[in-house]
Design a protein around this motif. Structure first.
Motif, PDB file in Angstrom:
ATOM      1  N   LEU A  85      60.953  61.543  98.127  1.00 38.95           N
ATOM      2  CA  LEU A  85      61.274  61.726  96.707  1.00 38.95           C
ATOM      3  C   LEU A  85      62.552  62.532  96.523  1.00 38.95           C
ATOM      4  N   ALA A  86      62.753  63.556  97.352  1.00 36.21           N
ATOM      5  CA  ALA A  86      63.979  64.354  97.267  1.00 36.21           C
ATOM      6  C   ALA A  86      65.205  63.511  97.629  1.00 36.21           C
ATOM      7  N   ARG A  91      70.135  60.424  96.138  1.00 35.16           N
ATOM      8  CA  ARG A  91      70.853  59.155  96.321  1.00 35.16           C
ATOM      9  C   ARG A  91      70.990  58.338  95.043  1.00 35.16           C
ATOM     10  N   HIS A  92      69.996  58.401  94.163  1.00 37.29           N
ATOM     11  CA  HIS A  92      69.946  57.444  93.060  1.00 37.29           C
ATOM     12  C   HIS A  92      70.077  58.042  91.666  1.00 37.29           C
ATOM     13  N   THR A  93      70.334  59.346  91.544  1.00 37.87           N
ATOM     14  CA  THR A  93      70.463  59.966  90.218  1.00 37.87           C
ATOM     15  C   THR A  93      71.637  60.938  90.212  1.00 37.87           C
ATOM     16  N   ALA A  94      71.865  61.533  89.050  1.00 37.17           N
ATOM     17  CA  ALA A  94      72.935  62.523  88.918  1.00 37.17           C
ATOM     18  C   ALA A  94      72.662  63.781  89.742  1.00 37.17           C
ATOM     19  N   TYR A 118      61.778  66.568  90.494  1.00 37.82           N
ATOM     20  CA  TYR A 118      62.514  66.401  89.246  1.00 37.82           C
ATOM     21  C   TYR A 118      63.968  66.124  89.580  1.00 37.82           C
ATOM     22  N   ASP A 119      64.561  65.120  88.908  1.00 39.46           N
ATOM     23  CA  ASP A 119      65.972  64.824  89.127  1.00 39.46           C
ATOM     24  C   ASP A 119      66.765  65.095  87.851  1.00 39.46           C
ATOM     25  N   CYS A 120      68.082  64.941  87.933  1.00 42.70           N
ATOM     26  CA  CYS A 120      68.966  65.215  86.798  1.00 42.70           C
ATOM     27  C   CYS A 120      69.213  63.989  85.916  1.00 42.70           C
TER      28      CYS A 120
END
Length: 173
Positions: A85-86, A91-94, A118-120
């Motif tokens: 997930l990290a 790789r796939h988000t801001a 949690y991603d940006c």
């Protein structure tokens, strides 16, 4: 509304066995003591840590997970899930852009262990049921997460970011 997916909804092509089963008699800490400490807090215990959005931080996220779940039967699977997930967040988000971050969150109750990242935002929507070719070099991360977890899903959107999570039930839970 959160998107929740049960493993039964996944294609039947992938089977990944649980990693290394532990002999409970070898555990120096009694499970009853751990469960009693967790039960002192309504909703279980939650830990969060923020990381710079770089791939070299993924091993640190895995170590954080392994450390907090050292006594758990799910520690190896949880470590792998946190890493997948990290890596996806970077790789796939801001999160992977300049000054990006990601957050790893572990919530532990006596019945479940939940790993969330949690991603940006500003990336694709997580697709747990995506099929991939047998010779594909990428794209297996969420399939691995789905195979190891009892439940999984995501919340959020591209603008504010996503919370991608996986939940494992404790034995007998």
């Amino acid at each position: 509304m959160p998107n929740i997916t049960e493993p039964a909804a996944m294609p039947a092509r992938l089977h990944i066995p649980r990693q290394r089963e532990q002999d409970p008699s070898a555990d120096p800490v009694l499970r009853e003591h751990i469960d009693a400490m967790i039960d002192l807090h309504p909703g279980g215990l939650t830990w969060r840590r923020t990381y710079p959005g770089a791939l070299d931080q993924v091993p640190h996220a895995r170590h954080f997970t392994r450390y907090l779940l050292a006594d758990s039967d799910h520690r190896h699977d949880a470590e792998l899930i946190a890493g997948e997930l990290a890596a996806n967040a970077v790789r796939h988000t801001a999160s992977g852009r300049s000054k990006g971050t990601f957050i790893v969150e572990l919530t532990r109750t006596t019945a479940t262990t939940t790993i969330a990242v949690y991603d940006c935002g500003w990336g694709g929507i997580p697709r747990f049921g995506r099929l991939f070719g047998i010779d594909a070099e990428h794209g297996r991360g969420l399939a691995i997460v789905a195979a190891l977890a009892d439940q999984f899903g995501y919340d959020g959107d591209e603008e504010v970011g996503h919370r991608v999570w996986a939940r494992m039930l404790q034995p007998g839970g």
